[in-house]
Design an enzyme around this catalytic site. Structure first.
Site, PDB file in Angstrom:
ATOM      1  N   HIS A   1      34.472  29.049  62.127  1.00  0.00           N
ATOM      2  CA  HIS A   1      34.053  29.873  63.266  1.00  0.00           C
ATOM      3  C   HIS A   1      35.269  30.510  63.937  1.00  0.00           C
ATOM      4  CE1 HIS A   1      34.186  25.847  65.653  1.00  0.00           C
ATOM      5  NE2 HIS A   1      35.381  26.326  65.480  1.00  0.00           N
TER       6      HIS A   1
ATOM      7  N   LYS B   1      33.095  40.420  58.551  1.00  0.00           N
ATOM      8  CA  LYS B   1      31.781  41.088  58.674  1.00  0.00           C
ATOM      9  C   LYS B   1      30.924  40.722  57.480  1.00  0.00           C
ATOM     10  CE  LYS B   1      33.320  44.805  61.570  1.00  0.00           C
ATOM     11  NZ  LYS B   1      34.014  46.055  61.628  1.00  0.00           N
TER      12      LYS B   1
ATOM     13  N   ARG C   1      36.936  44.963  51.944  1.00  0.00           N
ATOM     14  CA  ARG C   1      36.213  46.208  51.597  1.00  0.00           C
ATOM     15  C   ARG C   1      35.662  46.069  50.181  1.00  0.00           C
ATOM     16  NH1 ARG C   1      41.395  47.081  50.140  1.00  0.00           N
ATOM     17  NH2 ARG C   1      41.681  48.220  48.196  1.00  0.00           N
TER      18      ARG C   1
HETATM   19  C1  LIG Z   1      39.021  40.581  43.131  1.00  0.00           C
HETATM   20  C2  LIG Z   1      39.128  40.281  41.653  1.00  0.00           C
HETATM   21  C3  LIG Z   1      37.966  39.376  41.210  1.00  0.00           C
HETATM   22  C4  LIG Z   1      39.039  41.634  40.941  1.00  0.00           C
HETATM   23  O1  LIG Z   1      39.293  41.486  39.593  1.00  0.00           O
HETATM   24  P1  LIG Z   1      39.092  42.749  38.603  1.00  0.00           P
HETATM   25  O2  LIG Z   1      37.647  43.162  38.618  1.00  0.00           O
HETATM   26  O3  LIG Z   1      39.715  42.398  37.298  1.00  0.00           O
HETATM   27  O4  LIG Z   1      39.859  43.934  39.355  1.00  0.00           O
HETATM   28  P2  LIG Z   1      41.127  44.767  38.908  1.00  0.00           P
HETATM   29  O5  LIG Z   1      42.277  43.848  38.622  1.00  0.00           O
HETATM   30  O6  LIG Z   1      40.706  45.742  37.866  1.00  0.00           O
HETATM   31  O7  LIG Z   1      41.489  45.550  40.254  1.00  0.00           O
HETATM   32  C5  LIG Z   1      40.685  46.596  40.769  1.00  0.00           C
HETATM   33  C6  LIG Z   1      41.408  47.161  41.990  1.00  0.00           C
HETATM   34  O8  LIG Z   1      41.361  46.213  43.046  1.00  0.00           O
HETATM   35  C7  LIG Z   1      42.687  45.825  43.449  1.00  0.00           C
HETATM   36  N1  LIG Z   1      42.655  44.364  43.655  1.00  0.00           N
HETATM   37  C8  LIG Z   1      42.247  43.418  42.780  1.00  0.00           C
HETATM   38  N2  LIG Z   1      42.295  42.214  43.346  1.00  0.00           N
HETATM   39  C9  LIG Z   1      42.757  42.397  44.594  1.00  0.00           C
HETATM   40  C10 LIG Z   1      43.010  41.515  45.670  1.00  0.00           C
HETATM   41  N3  LIG Z   1      42.797  40.211  45.556  1.00  0.00           N
HETATM   42  N4  LIG Z   1      43.449  42.051  46.839  1.00  0.00           N
HETATM   43  C11 LIG Z   1      43.649  43.375  46.967  1.00  0.00           C
HETATM   44  N5  LIG Z   1      43.405  44.275  45.989  1.00  0.00           N
HETATM   45  C12 LIG Z   1      42.973  43.779  44.809  1.00  0.00           C
HETATM   46  C13 LIG Z   1      43.581  46.237  42.256  1.00  0.00           C
HETATM   47  O9  LIG Z   1      44.879  46.471  42.693  1.00  0.00           O
HETATM   48  C14 LIG Z   1      42.876  47.455  41.767  1.00  0.00           C
HETATM   49  O10 LIG Z   1      43.207  48.511  42.616  1.00  0.00           O
HETATM   50  P3  LIG Z   1      43.349  50.046  42.053  1.00  0.00           P
HETATM   51  O11 LIG Z   1      41.978  50.395  41.522  1.00  0.00           O
HETATM   52  O12 LIG Z   1      43.753  50.834  43.261  1.00  0.00           O
HETATM   53  O13 LIG Z   1      44.379  49.988  40.991  1.00  0.00           O
HETATM   54  C15 LIG Z   1      40.475  39.571  41.289  1.00  0.00           C
HETATM   55  O14 LIG Z   1      41.563  40.478  41.353  1.00  0.00           O
HETATM   56  C16 LIG Z   1      40.781  38.411  42.230  1.00  0.00           C
HETATM   57  O15 LIG Z   1      41.413  38.526  43.285  1.00  0.00           O
HETATM   58  N6  LIG Z   1      40.301  37.193  41.811  1.00  0.00           N
HETATM   59  C17 LIG Z   1      40.560  35.963  42.511  1.00  0.00           C
HETATM   60  C18 LIG Z   1      41.035  34.919  41.519  1.00  0.00           C
HETATM   61  C19 LIG Z   1      41.987  33.926  42.140  1.00  0.00           C
HETATM   62  O16 LIG Z   1      41.977  33.629  43.318  1.00  0.00           O
HETATM   63  N7  LIG Z   1      42.843  33.386  41.295  1.00  0.00           N
HETATM   64  C20 LIG Z   1      43.806  32.411  41.734  1.00  0.00           C
HETATM   65  C21 LIG Z   1      43.602  31.150  40.981  1.00  0.00           C
HETATM   66  S1  LIG Z   1      44.117  29.794  41.960  1.00  0.00           S
END
Ligand SMILES: CC(C)(COP(=O)(O)OP(=O)(O)OC[C@H]1O[C@@H](n2cnc3c(N)ncnc32)[C@H](O)[C@@H]1OP(=O)(O)O)[C@@H](O)C(=O)NCCC(=O)NCCS
Ligand SMILES: CC(=O)OC[C@H](N)C(=O)O
Length: 167
Positions: free
Chosen positions: A102, A148, A162
């Site tokens: 919260h 949000k 976002r």
């Molecule tokens: C969000 C997520 C699921 C997206 O994976 P994906 O579908 O393969 O996405 P992509 O790597 O193709 O990235 C797409 C876009 O989002 C951005 N992006 C991806 N993950 C991001 C994140 N966590 N924060 C900010 N931007 C992110 C990339 O830079 C890319 O931007 P661009 O289109 O301007 O180049 C993945 O990046 C993520 O954060 N997974 C969490 C896994 C984790 O926590 N692992 C740690 C293990 S302890």
């Protein structure tokens, strides 16, 4: 909620992840004490052990009162802090350095806690705070800050969160 069936589903989902299995086994067992005050009294020593071992030693704050559907997964878990008012649906994934809880409102009272849908995959270093609702089938990228509501079927990243992809 059927604690025993949740316990089995958690164990299945955390296959190969002994630490997650131990934390979730202990969590489900602690949840038995929510059923009746007498069970809580009988298991008070266990509750003390759960608190010290899981919170202090493993650094995972997962209160017994937190509602969590079956199939919960915890990867790594260090610095995971969940408020007791949080609600998780089924088959959610939690990782390390994540806070879900919260916030303090302007009048000094606490907001509600997040309600998280089914199949929500929460990356590392995520904060979800306040009275927010996360839909079903959502991926929350590493380092995201959610303040949000998030609709169903999407991937969110950033601070503030976002949508980058609709699934
Ligand atoms: C969000 C997520 C699921 C997206 O994976 P994906 O579908 O393969 O996405 P992509 O790597 O193709 O990235 C797409 C876009 O989002 C951005 N992006 C991806 N993950 C991001 C994140 N966590 N924060 C900010 N931007 C992110 C990339 O830079 C890319 O931007 P661009 O289109 O301007 O180049 C993945 O990046 C993520 O954060 N997974 C969490 C896994 C984790 O926590 N692992 C740690 C293990 S302890
Ligand atoms: C840090 C890391 O890569 O962990 C991998 C793990 N399977 C997870 O998704 O959390």
């Amino acid at each position: 909620m059927n604690i025993i069936s949740s316990l089995f589903q958690d164990q299945k989902k955390n296959k190969g992840n002994l630490k997650g299995r131990i934390i979730l086994f202990m969590f489900r067992f602690a949840q038995l004490t929510n059923r009746h005050i007498l069970i809580a009294i009988l298991l008070c020593i266990y509750l003390g052990f759960y608190h010290v071992f899981v919170e202090w030693f493993l650094c995972v704050e997962l209160p017994r009162k937190t509602k969590a559907g079956k199939g919960l997964v915890i990867y790594h878990g260090q610095a995971l802090v969940i408020n007791q008012g949080v609600v998780f649906g089924e088959d959610c994934i939690l990782r390390n350095s994540t806070t879900i809880g919260h916030k303090i409102l302007k009048d000094g009272t606490f907001s509600g806690c997040p309600v998280i849908g089914n199949r929500v995959d929460i990356g590392a270093n995520v904060c979800i705070i306040g009275n927010v609702k996360i839909g079903n089938d959502v991926k929350i990228g590493a380092g995201t800050v959610v303040v949000k509501d998030i609709p169903d079927n999407c991937v969110v990243v950033g601070n503030p969160a976002r949508i980058i992809l609709n699934l």
